[in-house]
Enzyme design. Structure first.
Site, PDB file in Angstrom:
ATOM      1  N   GLY A 253       0.797  -1.079   0.115  1.00 15.48           N
ATOM      2  CA  GLY A 253      -0.003  -0.110  -0.013  1.00 15.48           C
ATOM      3  C   GLY A 253       0.760   1.064   0.101  1.00 15.48           C
ATOM      4  CB  ALA A 254       4.312   1.760  -1.273  1.00 12.10           C
TER       5      ALA A 254
ATOM      6  N   GLY B 119       1.256   4.388   3.843  1.00  9.65           N
ATOM      7  CA  GLY B 119       2.280   3.649   3.257  1.00  9.65           C
ATOM      8  C   GLY B 119       3.228   4.341   2.465  1.00  9.65           C
TER       9      GLY B 119
ATOM     10  CE1 TYR C  30     -10.261  -0.797   7.838  1.00 16.40           C
ATOM     11  CE2 TYR C  30     -11.004   0.041   9.930  1.00 16.40           C
ATOM     12  CZ  TYR C  30      -9.923  -0.032   9.141  1.00 16.40           C
ATOM     13  OH  TYR C  30      -8.786   0.717   9.155  1.00 16.40           O
TER      14      TYR C  30
END
Ligand SMILES: NC(=O)c1ccc[n+]([C@@H]2O[C@H](COP(=O)([O-])OP(=O)(O)OC[C@H]3O[C@@H](n4cnc5c(N)ncnc54)[C@H](OP(=O)(O)O)[C@@H]3O)[C@@H](O)[C@H]2O)c1
Length: 320
Positions: A20-21, A26, A171
């Protein structure tokens, strides 16, 4: 003493992978790791967004295509990392979805549980033998204060349910799974005498794209008020992950912001719910995750002084 970004040590010669960069926390985590000298693998769903981050972050980076909503993609990504790297120092399991537009992953798992937990469980298992013989190596898994909303059993039926798209509970359950996983991994690594530490971190509250999903209507005003009074920018929200990844004196467990109910502030040890500390549930989730993903972990021990590190393939158990 307050831990800050100035406390990140020199990371030259280290290799880090951040999922998740492409945005939010991230992207900031990856930028700082690269700025302090690590070579950073930017694991992103979109290679194009990954390349934009590489340009923005500077330092030594490479882009890895990874869609955690597909176990095929996870396997391909892990194989690519293994082709290119003989060791991995840091793995930051950061990517996440909340109230996504789709109900299930490519493998038929509930979207939150599939992406946030199962995708990371599989990725970690497929890469772990690149880490277990590396002194100072760490797996950091990003949780959330919302893990406290993760009620109900974690079982195969629920993992395949299509009912969680706009559910705070779904979630929360996926974030509870992140914390259960981090603790069980830590326990198993310790038993194996591996050199790798497993830690959890949570960022508090931050106005990132995570909140651009499709939340239940009742939640919208609460979120808007929370963002005004409690949130911190991604630069600050990345600090718990960065401390967990790099502080040589890191405390065991989970790190999170110190102030405003854990929503903002410097990274300090954070309390997890009783459910997250339940060792039976940790072990059950592990078995379930191995069964659902088909990824079975095998642990290589830390080498004795003077002995070369030996890798054990987590899939075949082959040593080499
Ligand atoms: N922001 C908060 O208030 C908050 C609070 C508690 C916990 N967290 C946790 O912090 C972590 C980072 O969230 P964030 O706030 O930075 O959110 P974000 O800005 O939405 O970033 C999420 C990242 O995850 C990636 N991602 C989503 N689905 C993916 C998939 N299927 N495969 C691979 N990557 C995927 C996104 O990629 P794309 O760019 O392709 O979408 C993006 O890079 C998450 O684990 C989240 O649960 C955030």
């Amino acid at each position: 003493m307050t831990w800050s970004i100035a406390d990140v040590p020199d990371l030259s010669g280290r290799t880090a992978l951040v999922t998740g960069a492409s945005g939010g926390i991230g992207r900031e985590t990856a930028r700082v790791l690269a700025a302090y000298g690590a070579h950073v693998v930017l694991a992103c769903r979109s290679a194009e967004r990954g390349r934009a981050v590489a340009e923005w972050a500077g330092g030594s980076t490479e882009v890895l295509e990874l869609d955690l909503a597909s176990l095929d993609s996870v396997r391909r990504a892990a194989a690519r990392v293994r082709d290119r790297h003989r060791r991995l120092d840091l793995l930051v399991n950061n990517a996440g979805v909340m109230f996504p537009s789709y109900r299930r992953t490519a493998d038929g798992f509930e979207a939150h549980f599939g992406v946030n937990h199962l995708g990371h469980f599989a990725l970690t298992g497929l890469l772990l033998d690149l880490m277990t013989g590396v002194p100072g190596s760490r797996v950091v898994t990003v949780g959330s204060l919302a893990h406290r909303a993760g009620f109900g059993r974690l079982d195969a039926d629920r993992a395949r349910s299509g009912a969680g798209r706009r559910s705070v509970t779904a979630y929360g359950r996926s974030k509870l799974a992140n914390l259960l996983f981090a603790r069980e991994l830590r326990r198993r690594l310790t038993v194996a005498g591996a050199a790798t530490l497993s830690l959890a971190a949570h960022p508090g509250l931050s106005p990132t794209a995570l909140w651009h999903g499709d939340p239940p209507a009742l939640l919208r005003p609460v979120v808007a008020a929370g963002m005004r009074w409690l949130a911190q920018p991604p630069e600050a929200a990345a600090l718990p992950s960065l401390r967990a990844a790099t502080d040589p004196r890191v405390p065991d467990g989970c790190l999170g912001p110190a102030q405003r109910f854990g929503c903002r502030g410097a990274p300090v040890p954070a309390r997890s719910s009783r459910a997250a500390r339940d060792t039976e549930v940790q072990a059950r989730l592990w078995e379930l995750s191995e069964e659902l993903t088909g990824v079975r972990y095998a642990f290589a021990s830390a080498p004795a002084p003077g002995e070369p590190a030996v890798g054990v393939c987590p899939v075949t158990g082959a040593r080499g």
